[in-house]
Motif scaffolding. Structure first.
Motif, PDB file in Angstrom:
ATOM      1  N   ARG A 171      28.813  37.512  39.499  1.00 56.25           N
ATOM      2  CA  ARG A 171      28.231  36.183  39.358  1.00 56.25           C
ATOM      3  C   ARG A 171      26.887  36.126  40.087  1.00 56.25           C
ATOM      4  O   ARG A 171      26.767  36.510  41.249  1.00 56.25           O
ATOM      5  CB  ARG A 171      29.193  35.149  39.931  1.00 56.25           C
ATOM      6  N   ASP A 197      26.425  29.812  35.756  1.00 60.54           N
ATOM      7  CA  ASP A 197      27.073  30.375  34.566  1.00 60.54           C
ATOM      8  C   ASP A 197      26.382  31.679  34.152  1.00 60.54           C
ATOM      9  O   ASP A 197      26.544  32.165  33.043  1.00 60.54           O
ATOM     10  CB  ASP A 197      27.062  29.375  33.407  1.00 60.54           C
ATOM     11  N   THR A 231      25.783  35.759  34.725  1.00 59.19           N
ATOM     12  CA  THR A 231      26.499  36.926  35.244  1.00 59.19           C
ATOM     13  C   THR A 231      25.834  38.224  34.808  1.00 59.19           C
ATOM     14  O   THR A 231      25.092  38.262  33.826  1.00 59.19           O
ATOM     15  CB  THR A 231      27.957  36.962  34.743  1.00 59.19           C
ATOM     16  N   SER A 288      34.704  38.242  41.306  1.00 58.96           N
ATOM     17  CA  SER A 288      34.194  37.349  40.271  1.00 58.96           C
ATOM     18  C   SER A 288      34.820  35.973  40.486  1.00 58.96           C
ATOM     19  O   SER A 288      35.926  35.864  41.026  1.00 58.96           O
ATOM     20  CB  SER A 288      34.540  37.876  38.874  1.00 58.96           C
ATOM     21  N   THR A 289      34.101  34.917  40.082  1.00 55.70           N
ATOM     22  CA  THR A 289      34.613  33.556  40.261  1.00 55.70           C
ATOM     23  C   THR A 289      34.459  32.770  38.967  1.00 55.70           C
ATOM     24  O   THR A 289      33.879  33.257  37.989  1.00 55.70           O
ATOM     25  CB  THR A 289      33.844  32.813  41.376  1.00 55.70           C
ATOM     26  N   ASP A 290      34.952  31.539  38.992  1.00 55.01           N
ATOM     27  CA  ASP A 290      34.842  30.685  37.805  1.00 55.01           C
ATOM     28  C   ASP A 290      33.498  29.970  37.723  1.00 55.01           C
ATOM     29  O   ASP A 290      33.298  29.099  36.885  1.00 55.01           O
ATOM     30  CB  ASP A 290      35.979  29.663  37.776  1.00 55.01           C
ATOM     31  N   GLY A 291      32.567  30.352  38.601  1.00 50.55           N
ATOM     32  CA  GLY A 291      31.236  29.755  38.582  1.00 50.55           C
ATOM     33  C   GLY A 291      30.852  29.147  39.913  1.00 50.55           C
ATOM     34  O   GLY A 291      29.677  28.921  40.184  1.00 50.55           O
ATOM     35  N   LYS A 292      31.852  28.890  40.771  1.00 52.19           N
ATOM     36  CA  LYS A 292      31.581  28.345  42.093  1.00 52.19           C
ATOM     37  C   LYS A 292      31.669  29.452  43.137  1.00 52.19           C
ATOM     38  O   LYS A 292      32.065  30.570  42.838  1.00 52.19           O
ATOM     39  CB  LYS A 292      32.560  27.209  42.402  1.00 52.19           C
ATOM     40  N   ASN A 330      37.962  29.613  44.251  1.00 51.00           N
ATOM     41  CA  ASN A 330      37.445  29.819  42.902  1.00 51.00           C
ATOM     42  C   ASN A 330      37.355  31.299  42.516  1.00 51.00           C
ATOM     43  O   ASN A 330      36.979  31.627  41.394  1.00 51.00           O
ATOM     44  CB  ASN A 330      36.067  29.175  42.755  1.00 51.00           C
ATOM     45  N   ILE A 371      38.429  34.800  41.218  1.00 52.27           N
ATOM     46  CA  ILE A 371      39.389  35.156  40.157  1.00 52.27           C
ATOM     47  C   ILE A 371      39.988  36.527  40.408  1.00 52.27           C
ATOM     48  O   ILE A 371      41.200  36.683  40.512  1.00 52.27           O
ATOM     49  CB  ILE A 371      38.702  35.128  38.777  1.00 52.27           C
TER      50      ILE A 371
END
Length: 420
Positions: free
Chosen positions: A3, A14, A16, A66-70, A75, A77
């Motif tokens: 990210r 968003d 990556t 890696s994260t969901d965007g935060k 957050n 993953i």
């Protein structure tokens, strides 16, 4: 997936890099708009207002997870299969290139950023893996940097080193399943007669499959009346050759190469012919479709050409050591380990309930057992088992004053009168 954020102040992204190669290419890219700012920053001293101001404007990346965007831990993953290290103020650090996937000059130009490739990393074992791998590679590190969502400024280095075939650190040993390390539960095929019965060109000297005894001899240990030394959080880590019983076609080269590396690391004086013979035997015994002899020769030649660079790396662990002077019946070690683990887990649950009860009490408000359940996240059975002990041990004669907040007089009396 890595990210990328616009800068340190950005909380959501968003954007990556889908692969490590994309991220490496970005570090090398001199057409990036922020390269001029990085070059200017390298002319400034750390701590200067302009230095800090430039840093806050530069893009950042999350290398570890890696994260969901935060950018918060909740957050995260999954692991990116890499661990990142900062090597500050040291341009003379000697990298063993076999074990680093990439390294590059830091954004300040006074140190390095580097990546090692890992497998089996999760949120629970990341810090342990981070610290142990750093120790094995002699990487000076800041403990505060061992954060799964630590943000790192993306540096610029046209001469970044990148080795896609670097060694992969197996981190499955950094787990909480402490019964997996008992000898009786270890299923390495190196103990299989198919491998051990092979006569190495007429020589009978054994090949070393691990450095466990060496590590044990270096460890301070005291055995209790049961003949057990429980290392608890100070586990013993060691290097071991673990050969899968079945090696599928798509993974043959990678697995056989890693086995060869571990064998040479543990047996640095091993003759070339013995290594080739060993890997050939593993190939024929374990590969569903054995590789050709010339392919085995190529794998071994590659490893042997770097013979002096391979060193043993930890991929196994032991929490429990057993007195070699004591005779144990079959299965007894496993049973003892489980007994110690259950006792340890019980103490942890008891402590958790104690902390939760104390926290609720400090709020000076009325609370009930359901509040303790919600705070401690344990079962009612566990509460019933440990709360009476806590009340007697920690509050004793002060039970009366506790009752004004723990509004469960009948429950307290019931708990204290229930045989444990």
């Amino acid at each position: 997936m890595f990210r990328k954020f616009n800068n340190l102040k950005t909380r959501f992204s968003d954007t990556t890099f889908q692969t490590i190669q994309e991220a490496i290419n970005y570090i090398k890219d001199d057409s990036r708009p922020e390269v001029k700012e990085i070059q200017k920053l390298r002319t400034l001293q750390k701590g200067m207002h302009e230095f800090d101001s430039i840093k806050t404007r530069l893009p950042i990346i999350l290398w570890n997870f890696s994260t969901d965007g935060k950018r918060k831990i909740k957050n995260a993953i999954q692991s990116t299969d890499y661990i990142y290290y900062d090597i500050d103020n040291s341009l003379d650090f000697e990298f063993n290139k076999n074990y680093f996937t990439a390294y590059w000059k830091s954004v300040s130009g006074t140190g390095y950023g580097c990546l090692v490739k890992v497998s089996g990393v999760d949120k629970n074992n990341f810090k342990e893996a981070f610290i142990d791998i750093a120790g094995q590679l002699n990487i000076p590190f800041d403990y505060k940097a061992s954060d799964i969502v630590r943000a790192n400024i993306i540096s610029y280095d046209p001469d970044v080193y990148y080795n896609p075939d670097a060694h992969i650190f197996d981190c499955t040993c950094y787990s909480n399943t402490d019964t997996d390390d008992i000898e009786e539960n270890h299923h390495s095929i190196t103990k299989n007669t198919l491998i051990n019965s092979y006569v190495w060109n007429g020589e009978k000297s054994p090949i070393r499959y691990d450095n466990l005894q060496e590590k044990i001899s270096e460890k301070e240990r005291v055995y209790d009346a049961n003949g057990v030394c429980d290392l608890r959080n100070d586990k013993l880590y060691y290097s071991s050759v673990v050969i899968p019983r079945v090696i599928k076609e798509g993974k043959r080269n990678y697995i056989l190469s890693n086995i060869a590396i571990k064998i040479i690391a543990l047996n640095p004086e091993l003759q070339d012919s013995r290594l080739i013979g060993f890997i050939s035997k593993v190939n024929n015994s374990c590969c569903t479709v054995p590789m050709h002899d010339d392919e085995i020769q190529s794998i071994c030649t590659t490893v042997l050409n770097k013979r002096n660079e391979w060193i043993p790396f930890n991929n196994e662990k032991r929490r429990f050591l057993f007195d070699p002077k004591k005779e144990f019946q079959k299965g007894e070690k496993q049973k003892l380990a489980i007994t110690y683990l259950n006792k340890d887990r019980g103490e942890q649950k008891k402590q958790l309930i104690s902390f939760s009860f104390s926290d609720l009490l400090s709020e000076c408000r009325v609370f009930k057992i359901k509040d303790i359940l919600e705070e401690a996240k344990v079962s009612p059975t566990t509460i019933n088992k440990y709360l009476p002990i806590i009340l007697m041990e920690e509050y004793g004669s002060e039970i009366g004053s506790v009752q004004q907040f723990f509004n469960a007089k009948k429950q307290i009396q019931k708990l204290l009168s229930t045989p444990q």
